[in-house]
Design a protein around this motif. Structure first.
Motif, mmCIF file in Angstrom:
data_model
loop_
_atom_site.group_PDB
_atom_site.id
_atom_site.type_symbol
_atom_site.label_atom_id
_atom_site.label_comp_id
_atom_site.label_asym_id
_atom_site.label_seq_id
_atom_site.Cartn_x
_atom_site.Cartn_y
_atom_site.Cartn_z
ATOM 1 N N ALA A 99 0.827 -1.213 0.000
ATOM 2 C CA ALA A 99 0.000 0.000 0.000
ATOM 3 C C ALA A 99 0.858 1.259 0.000
ATOM 4 N N ASP A 100 1.975 1.198 -0.705
ATOM 5 C CA ASP A 100 2.897 2.331 -0.798
ATOM 6 C C ASP A 100 2.857 2.867 -2.224
ATOM 7 N N ASP A 287 -7.658 7.016 0.742
ATOM 8 C CA ASP A 287 -7.123 5.799 1.345
ATOM 9 C C ASP A 287 -6.737 4.812 0.248
ATOM 10 N N HIS A 288 -5.662 4.075 0.501
ATOM 11 C CA HIS A 288 -5.195 3.108 -0.491
ATOM 12 C C HIS A 288 -6.198 1.971 -0.626
ATOM 13 N N ALA A 291 -5.313 -0.909 1.658
ATOM 14 C CA ALA A 291 -4.809 -0.448 2.953
ATOM 15 C C ALA A 291 -4.904 -1.518 4.022
ATOM 16 N N ASP A 292 -5.792 -2.503 3.815
ATOM 17 C CA ASP A 292 -5.927 -3.586 4.792
ATOM 18 C C ASP A 292 -5.122 -4.816 4.405
ATOM 19 N N ALA A 296 0.562 -4.157 4.635
ATOM 20 C CA ALA A 296 0.436 -2.703 4.480
ATOM 21 C C ALA A 296 1.357 -1.965 5.444
ATOM 22 N N ASP A 297 1.926 -0.860 4.933
ATOM 23 C CA ASP A 297 2.840 -0.012 5.721
ATOM 24 C C ASP A 297 4.077 -0.772 6.178
#
Length: 351
Positions: A99-100, A287-288, A291-292, A296-297
């Motif tokens: 999710a980047d 929101d990506h 994102a879930d 992610a991250d």
């Protein structure tokens, strides 16, 4: 400089998506001339190394960090066409799995971080190599300068896209000044990483560096007062020429950087994030779509220990990227081997 969804409007994102797709298509054809049986697996390694080093944000100013973009490094190590593909593979893996960088902004990111950086860097590199004294030190110096200029060039490209399709009403002059200013500082970090990496590979295996191929000069002898080419030397044994050791060292280094060293990276926002927050560019950020995602991250979901979570995510990212990149480059290499340029003796036996 990973642009999220919502910074650039849909029409501009669509146009950059077409530009990115066309550039990737051209690069797939051009990479056939750059890749051989030795460099094809190394190209996948370059993609994985760029992924790993991009996790290592370094501080550049108060409250701001930066990270490698990688276009210059890839272009010099494996060639400009293959370099575009390397960075594109990295950006695709980062967007889908971590999710980047937005999915609708993937064309924007490939254009900025893969195409612009690679084209600018390689053009500067080739120009400097022609005017500097012939030698390994010149390759390193040219790599430093090329990488340094490629980063603000990408920042300028983003500013132009924002001028055309920005979703917020922000003074273009302020965006340009802030983006280029902070990315000149980030460019110094990019240049240092690129020069050190290229210099290290050139020192041990210059034959594997695409940008150093001109160093292999044919020996000339003086015979009866005239200079003539010396007979070609016998090729080194396959074991001596194998890039497996370089590949293994590079993969282990990438895993260590992503799995361990990344925990100590700067937590400050990167150049684009900082500029966006300071000037309101991010007011309509979305929101990506993934994102879930479990990764992610750059963390593994349900792993509570931050160090372990980030390290596992980094190792998984390096593994997925090297597999995906190697698959792409082996496919390109096989396409070259099967192409019309390679004519078998059987096909000419009747001529």
């Amino acid at each position: 400089m990973h642009v999220p969804d919502g910074f650039i409007d849909a029409p501009t994102s669509a146009v950059t998506g077409v530009v990115a797709a066309a550039a990737v298509a051209v690069s797939l054809r051009g990479a056939r001339r750059e890749l051989d049986e030795r460099t094809a697996p190394l190209a996948g390694l370059v993609a994985a190394f760029i992924f790993a080093v991009q996790m290592l944000n370094f501080p550049v100013a108060a409250g701001t960090s930066g990270h490698l973009l990688g276009g210059a490094l890839a272009a010099i190590l494996v060639g400009p066409y293959t370099g575009v593909l390397c960075v594109s593979v990295v950006l695709l893996m980062q967007s889908i799995l971590f999710a980047d960088g937005g999915l609708t902004a993937l064309g924007v990111n490939i254009t900025n971080m893969a195409i612009v950086t690679t084209v600018v860097a390689y053009a500067v590199f080739r120009l400097l190599v022609k005017v500097l004294p012939r030698g390994r030190r010149s390759i390193t110096v040219a790599s430093f300068a090329a990488a340094l200029l490629s980063v603000p060039a990408a920042a300028l490209a983003f500013t132009l896209m924002f001028a055309v399709g920005g979703t917020t009403d922000v003074s273009l002059g302020k965006v340009l000044t802030a983006m280029v200013g902070v990315h000149v500082l980030i460019g110094l970090g990019e240049a240092t990483i690129t020069a050190l990496t290229v210099g290290a590979v050139v020192a041990v295996r210059p034959d594997l560096v695409y940008g150093a191929r001109d160093l292999r000069q044919r020996l000339r002898l003086r015979v009866n007062g005239e200079l003539v080419d010396a007979p070609a030397a016998e090729p080194a044994p396959a074991a001596a020429r194998s890039p497996r050791k370089i590949w293994a060292v590079g993969l282990v280094t990438s895993l260590v950087l992503a799995g361990f060293v990344s925990f100590y990276a700067s937590a400050s926002p990167d150049g684009l994030e900082k500029v966006a927050a300071d000037h309101g560019i991010d007011k309509k950020a979305e929101d990506h779509a993934v994102a879930d995602s479990p990764l992610a991250d750059y963390g593994v979901k349900d792993v509570t220990d931050a160090r372990l979570s980030g390290g596992l995510a980094g190792v998984i990212g390096v593994g997925v990227t090297v597999v995906a990149g190697s698959a792409v480059f082996w496919a390109v290499r096989r396409r070259r081997a099967a192409g019309p340029a390679d004519v078998s003796p059987a096909s000419t036996s009747g001529a």
